[in-house]
Design an enzyme around this catalytic site. Structure first.
Site, short mmCIF file in Angstrom:
data_model
loop_
_atom_site.label_atom_id
_atom_site.label_comp_id
_atom_site.label_asym_id
_atom_site.label_seq_id
_atom_site.Cartn_x
_atom_site.Cartn_y
_atom_site.Cartn_z
N ASP A 140 -35.59 30.78 9.26
CA ASP A 140 -34.95 31.98 8.73
C ASP A 140 -33.44 31.74 8.88
OD1 ASP A 140 -34.47 34.80 8.21
OD2 ASP A 140 -34.05 34.92 10.36
P1 ADP Z 1 -32.96 36.73 6.56
O1 ADP Z 1 -34.24 36.33 5.93
O2 ADP Z 1 -31.86 35.75 6.26
O3 ADP Z 1 -33.06 37.00 8.02
P2 ADP Z 1 -33.39 39.42 5.71
O4 ADP Z 1 -34.66 39.07 5.02
O5 ADP Z 1 -33.51 40.14 7.01
O6 ADP Z 1 -32.51 38.11 5.89
O7 ADP Z 1 -32.50 40.30 4.76
C1 ADP Z 1 -32.31 39.93 3.42
C2 ADP Z 1 -31.30 40.80 2.77
O8 ADP Z 1 -31.77 42.14 2.75
C3 ADP Z 1 -30.01 40.86 3.50
O9 ADP Z 1 -29.19 39.78 3.16
C4 ADP Z 1 -29.46 42.19 3.05
O10 ADP Z 1 -28.85 42.04 1.80
C5 ADP Z 1 -30.69 43.04 2.90
N1 ADP Z 1 -30.92 43.87 4.08
C6 ADP Z 1 -31.90 43.73 4.99
N2 ADP Z 1 -31.83 44.68 5.93
C7 ADP Z 1 -30.75 45.44 5.63
C8 ADP Z 1 -30.14 46.60 6.24
N3 ADP Z 1 -30.59 47.14 7.36
N4 ADP Z 1 -29.07 47.09 5.63
C9 ADP Z 1 -28.59 46.55 4.52
N5 ADP Z 1 -29.11 45.49 3.91
C10 ADP Z 1 -30.19 44.92 4.45
MG MG Z 2 -33.39 37.02 10.32
#
Ligand code: ADP
Ligand code: MG
Length: 659
Positions: free
Chosen positions: A323
């Site tokens: 991730d």
């Molecule tokens: P990763 O897989 O890199 O850990 P996530 O899947 O958690 O990222 O999140 C993907 C995208 O979803 C983020 O880049 C953001 O744009 C959006 N996102 C997720 N959670 C939030 C939140 N609490 N507030 C705003 N945007 C969010």
């Molecule tokens: Mg993450």
């Protein structure tokens, strides 16, 4: 062995050794006068060495209907005594007793890792009364969520919490294995049992003692010790069947030698020799000696395996998927740009922070920090629910509101295709839109940095034989590419804009071509962690859900520990192979000797016990594996001051408009 705990089995072993010394002196021809010592010495060996073993063997037979290997040893020693070789029988009992005690001590060390953790938990705390500010000492177990406690320099944190006032260095080595203090300030988390080094801190308790990070760790380690690895189960199973076979074989051997014309004493002597030669002690202890040592070394290095099975599986892993946010990046994101369509920046940030007050995501934390910096109160937002990998939705007094990426915006029928945002989207930074229904209010961009340890960790994994490495993120592709490039990942190794179910599907596809480990931290990673052959969660910093779903928890923020864990897993697998080769080889040689070459009983005894001790010692080598060493010793420049000091974690490329 550093800390020998003195207990009854140990005492018995010492008495057995004492008896053996007396018997030896008594048998020594030049010391004829001391011959009286021979019989008391032998009696002591048979009593102190034989009775406990007989007791264990018989109670296992009686209660669990298990034929213990101890039984073979006792039977062989008695048979030796019957045929007039009590001295050989005594040697057998002595070596057996000593090697069992050593084994016990060695394996006990792994278990003591947990006790050491428990001992670190402070018993009491200084609680500040909300009404009059009076400070009283109370048992740590009585602390409730929301209580405020005062920490003086040198005090241990009594329960997980958030700093309300004060700043200072915290030594988190207990939890993360990281020896450099981490400097913390108001708003940051502190963990139970870590040490407040210099500041005077007021901490708001966030979790009761029962749910704290360290309580979770203790549960994890306990589970790990109970969960047996497949090969461990196999050797226990094998030991069972095999013990029966050896007993039957010895009886048959007695019958055959007798029938071949030996007298009964000779036949019994040969049968006893075979019994010892063929005993599977070394085979049975081969696997647990290695696995327990490795689990213990890993735990001290801040890597918790939920059982030997995870360790064995990790050794077979040749594909790693990561991730991005909070895993490869340090998760200490910072808001870099705010664009509002109506120019009401303060109201915008207040609403956004109000929504994000309900999220555990790193982005949310960055936004809340930004609001604090500008002294903006978060707005009241209700009925909030999170949309993993998309954003968060809720309702304020006017109506439904949401914050998230363009995927969420599309779902809300809100168009993000506006000239004002173009500049944000061209940056390789995460963009969060805020909207009210289908109306967009504005957007912020958030920058996150790769952990300093990520690039070396990926390189070390590749050097250690990992063939494929992927990044899987819910974030936009340009952001993923920028971080990926810093880490030496090619464009085809980067998968962006993934929803949780996409990660699961992708892991499933990779799993068809090899063993896959997934490393993640968030709620959105839980399913992928569970789907992978080995799920690895970022422990102290990660979410509870991720920790639950994972097989391995990395308590340290240092990604190089991951490469260390992989290397340790491979090393353990090879130690197990060595052990089994030695154990089986020694047994074959001894049995052949016993059957065809009149191998004397003492030689069988020495060969058998020697083999057992050898494999245990070989397993114990893993205890001092490099993983335990502090990262700082291994790579002095691993943690930059910026990384340690959260407030400065992101370079100030910030275009701070007057908010
Ligand atoms: P990763 O897989 O890199 O850990 P996530 O899947 O958690 O990222 O999140 C993907 C995208 O979803 C983020 O880049 C953001 O744009 C959006 N996102 C997720 N959670 C939030 C939140 N609490 N507030 C705003 N945007 C969010
Ligand atoms: Mg993450």
């Amino acid at each position: 062995m550093r800390r020998l705990s003195f207990d009854i089995p140990m005492l018995m072993s010492l008495l057995t050794v004492l008896g053996m010394i007396l018997a030896t002196v008594g048998t020594w021809p030049p010391a004829e006068a001391l011959g009286v010592l021979r019989w008391p010495g032998l009696a002591l060996v048979y009593a102190a060495g034989g009775l406990p073993a007989a007791w264990t063997a018989l109670s296992a037979l009686w209660r669990q209907h298990i034929l213990d290997i101890d039984l073979l040893m006792v039977v062989a020693a008695i048979a030796a005594a019957i045929v007039g070789a009590p001295f050989e029988g005594a040697v057998l009992l002595t070596l057996f007793s000593v090697s069992t005690t050593l084994e016990h001590q060695a394996l006990g060390r792994a278990r003591r890792a947990v006790e050491a953790l428990m001992a670190l938990r402070p018993e009491t705390a200084f609680r500040k009364n909300a009404a009059d500010g009076a400070v009283t000492e109370v048992p740590a177990a009585e602390l409730a969520v929301g209580d405020v406690v005062i920490l003086r320099p040198g005090a241990r944190v009594p329960a997980d919490g958030v700093i309300l006032q004060g700043r200072g260095g915290i030594d988190e080595a207990n939890i993360t294995g990281e020896s450099m203090p981490v400097s913390k300030e108001p708003g940051q988390q502190v963990f139970e049992a870590t040490v407040n080094l210099d500041g005077i801190l007021e901490v708001t308790i966030a979790r009761t003692v029962g749910d704290s990070t360290i309580a979770r760790m203790i549960r994890l380690v306990t589970e790990a010790q109970e969960a047996k690895a497949p090969s461990e189960r196999f050797s226990a199973w094998f030991g069972q069947r095999y013990t029966v076979a050896v007993l039957i074989g010895a009886v048959l051997a007695f019958a055959v030698f007798y029938w071949l014309g030996r007298d009964w004493e000779q036949a019994l002597y040969k049968a006893a020799t075979l019994l010892v030669a063929a005993s599977p002690c070394a085979i049975v202890i081969s696997v647990p000696a290695a696995i327990l040592s490795a689990l213990s070394a890993a735990a001290r290095g801040g890597v918790l395996f939920k059982g030997g099975g995870a360790l064995e599986m990790l050794a077979a892993v040749d594909t790693f998927a990561f991730d991005k946010t909070g895993t490869l990046t340090n998760g200490r994101a910072q808001v870099t740009r705010i664009i509002t369509l109506d120019g009401e920046d303060r109201r915008f940030l207040s609403l956004l922070a109000g929504l994000e007050a309900h999220s555990e995501h790193h982005i949310a934390a960055a936004i809340r920090r930004e609001a604090v910096i500008h002294g903006i109160e978060p707005a009241q937002v209700m009925d909030v629910s999170s949309r993993p990998s998309a954003g968060i939705v809720g309702r304020d007094e006017t109506g439904p509101v949401w914050a998230g990426n363009s995927y969420l915006a599309r779902e809300m029928d809100a168009s993000t295709d506006r000239a004002e945002f173009r500049e944000l989207e061209e940056n390789a930074q995460t963009v969060v839109y805020l909207g009210r229904g289908s109306t967009i209010l504005g957007a912020v961009s958030v920058a996150d940095e790769a952990r300093a340890s990520s690039a070396p960790a990926l390189a070390a994994l590749r050097a250690g034989g990992v063939r494929r490495i992927f990044m899987m993120t819910g974030d936009r592709r340009p952001v993923a590419l920028r971080i990926g490039e810093e880490l030496g990942l090619g464009p085809d190794e980067i998968h962006a804009e993934m929803l949780p179910q996409d990660k699961v599907r992708q892991i499933g596809e990779l799993a068809e071509r090899g063993r896959v480990a997934f490393v993640g931290d968030g709620v959105n990673d839980a399913a992928a962690l569970a789907r992978a052959d080995v799920g690895i969660a970022m422990g102290a910093a990660g979410s509870d859900v991720a920790l639950q779903a994972a097989d391995v928890a990395l308590l340290s923020e240092d990604m190089k520990k991951l490469a260390d864990a992989h290397r340790l897993a491979r090393r353990t697998a090879s130690v197990i192979r060595q052990n089994l080769t030695v154990a089986i080889g020694a047994m074959l040689v001894l049995v052949t000797g016993g059957l065809f070459f009149d191998l004397p009983l003492p030689l069988a005894v020495v060969g058998h016990e020697g083999g057992t001790v050898l494999v245990v010692l070989n397993g114990l080598r893993l205890l001092s594996d490099r993983i335990r060493r502090n990262a700082d010793e291994a790579t002095p420049t691993r943690r930059t001051p910026e990384e340690r000091n959260v407030s400065a974690s992101v370079p100030k490329v910030v275009d701070e408009r007057a908010v």
